[in-house]
Design an enzyme around this catalytic site. Structure first.
Site, mmCIF file in Angstrom:
data_model
loop_
_atom_site.group_PDB
_atom_site.id
_atom_site.type_symbol
_atom_site.label_atom_id
_atom_site.label_comp_id
_atom_site.label_asym_id
_atom_site.label_seq_id
_atom_site.Cartn_x
_atom_site.Cartn_y
_atom_site.Cartn_z
ATOM 1 N N ASP A 1 63.977 55.733 -22.458
ATOM 2 C CA ASP A 1 65.293 56.365 -21.723
ATOM 3 C C ASP A 1 66.568 55.589 -21.985
ATOM 4 O OD1 ASP A 1 64.352 54.130 -20.427
ATOM 5 O OD2 ASP A 1 64.496 55.042 -18.412
ATOM 6 N N SER B 1 58.711 50.492 -18.714
ATOM 7 C CA SER B 1 60.167 50.417 -19.273
ATOM 8 C C SER B 1 60.423 49.418 -20.377
ATOM 9 C CB SER B 1 61.102 50.398 -18.222
ATOM 10 O OG SER B 1 62.289 51.052 -18.768
HETATM 11 MG MG MG Z 1 63.230 52.486 -19.554
#
Ligand code: MG
Length: 454
Positions: free
Chosen positions: A241, A94
């Site tokens: 995201d 991430s």
């Molecule tokens: Mg992420």
């Protein structure tokens, strides 16, 4: 949950997190799933392919056929899982630095796995009760082309394309060399935007900037927006995201302001917006203005997802949820955080007015954050007892969802122990910077009064 924590399995690749460990984790995941097929994808990290190979081997050894998607943003893997009705593993760390890697686990509904399922996986791993198949039932592996293309098509169908195309905005995009490099520029171009890109080559050494989309890492994007005619700057983290914005002047937009602006546009009377206990007054004001309810959860996206599901099962309408870190959910679209989708929804807001004007209503708050370390032994208990004592005495509204949040007329302060480090995190917010500082300092004095060396 020792292994999965609040953000999946994470660590420095080949030190904390090795391919052999990932094989074991994936075998445990496969044992719990017992599915026929599962997807494996990754972000752009240098260790991604090796770790994806390990994850695929673990799943196949549990008898699962593996769909290898290649480099895809986490929300693109969630879209694939939901479409195909199969679960998936994403090899990603991430927003963590380049040397990290990790794994996120997606259910066959395209949603992050609930805590109970993660605990079952941990239990299989701990007890080594792996369900490995016989030699002639091992899973097959096949390469799937087009997962990114299908994801972008779905995105295009999910937003107000005509409105954006008509405005023909200029957007500066910095996917930070992550998985969004291969999808976001294409998506915004096809939406009818003029697209300027920065750090948009997939590169696991992250030569332009670190994956975390914080202002310190986004100076180049701010400059690009300032020196061009861009209407909006958009930055992603490594697995895309999250979305962080810059207004048309190149000014960083706080995530709390983004969430509040989107909530104000999205909420109708009777709706509920879900956020964490760190939620800004901007959000509570947006909810109150819409006659909607703000529901607070402990910090972390898993808690937010759980709360949305619970509220929806009780018949509540939850059109928007999220935290001020750029991770926003639009549950009617998908119960997943999607940086490109968040970007497009925000772009809808700025088609008629400049970004700074849209956000003007949500300016004017100051946020202060402190992390206070404590030592071994009983200090944690002493600290929490002192905070509780202060909280019950204070002339403020008290919320104990996660730590102690005290809401005063002119601001709020929250103290919560970190789940992973010997720290108490203190957050304060007020319209006046001095007041926010004073609220944080008051909490710090409380800790000192408990005899803690800070
Ligand atoms: Mg992420």
């Amino acid at each position: 949950m020792e292994l999965f924590g609040s953000s999946g399995v994470r660590g420095v690749a080949n030190e904390d997190l090795t391919p052999e460990f990932l094989i074991r984790v994936a075998t445990a995941v496969g044992t719990v799933w017992g599915a026929e097929g599962a997807a494996v994808a990754r972000d752009t990290r240098t260790t991604g392919r090796t770790f994806a190979d390990a994850a695929a081997s673990g799943l196949a050894s549990a008898g699962i056929d593996v769909h290898r998607l290649g480099i895809v943003p986490t929300p693109g893997v969630q879209a694939y899982a939901a479409r195909e009705g199969i679960p998936g593993l994403v090899i990603t760390a991430s927003h963590n630095p380049p040397q990290y890697n990790g794994m996120k686990v997606i259910g066959e509904d395209g949603i992050e796995l609930p805590v109970a399922d993660l605990e079952r996986i941990e239990s299989v791993l701990r007890t080594e009760r792996f369900a490995r198949t016989q030699w002639n039932e091992t899973g097959e592996q096949r390469r799937v082309e087009g997962a990114r293309r299908a994801y972008v098509e779905e995105l295009l169908d999910s937003v107000d394309r005509a409105r954006i195309a008509e405005a023909n905005p200029t957007v500066a995009i910095d996917p930070g060399h992550g998985a969004g490099s291969l999808t976001s520029p294409d998506f915004f171009r096809r939406l009818g935007c003029r697209v300027l890109t920065l750090n948009a080559q997939p590169d696991g050494t992250f030569p332009g900037r670190d994956p975390e989309p914080v202002p310190e890492n986004l100076g180049e994007l701010a400059r690009l927006v300032r020196t061009s005619d861009a209407d909006l700057g958009i930055a992603h983290d490594g697995d895309a995201d999250r979305a962080i914005f810059f207004d048309e002047r190149g000014e960083y937009v706080e995530g709390d302001a983004t969430l509040a602006a989107l909530a104000a546009a999205e909420l109708d009377a009777g709706d509920t917006v879900v956020s964490a206990v760190t939620a800004s007054r901007r959000l509570s004001e947006a909810a109150a203005a819409a006659n909607a309810t703000l529901a607070l959860t402990p910090v972390g996206s898993t808690n937010i997802v759980t709360a949305i599901r619970d509220l929806a099962s009780e018949g509540a309408s939850v059109p928007i949820a999220g935290e001020g870190n750029g991770g926003i959910f639009f549950p009617d679209y998908r119960l997943a955080r999607d940086g490109a989708y968040i970007g497009a929804r925000f772009l809808e807001l700025v088609t008629e007015r400049p970004t700074s004007a849209v956000l003007g209503a949500f300016d004017g708050y100051h946020n202060v954050r402190r992390a206070i370390e404590y030592g071994e032994g009983g200090e944690r208990e002493a600290i929490m007892a002192a905070i509780e004592e202060r909280a019950t005495r204070a002339d403020a509204e008290l919320d104990t969802t996660d730590g102690y949040r005290l809401d005063y007329d002119d601001g709020w302060v929250l103290a919560r122990p970190s789940g992973t480090e010997p720290l108490v995190r203190v957050y304060a917010e007020a319209r006046e910077r001095d007041r926010a500082e004073e609220l944080a300092a008051g909490m710090k004095r409380t800790l000192e009064s408990a005899g803690v060396q800070v």
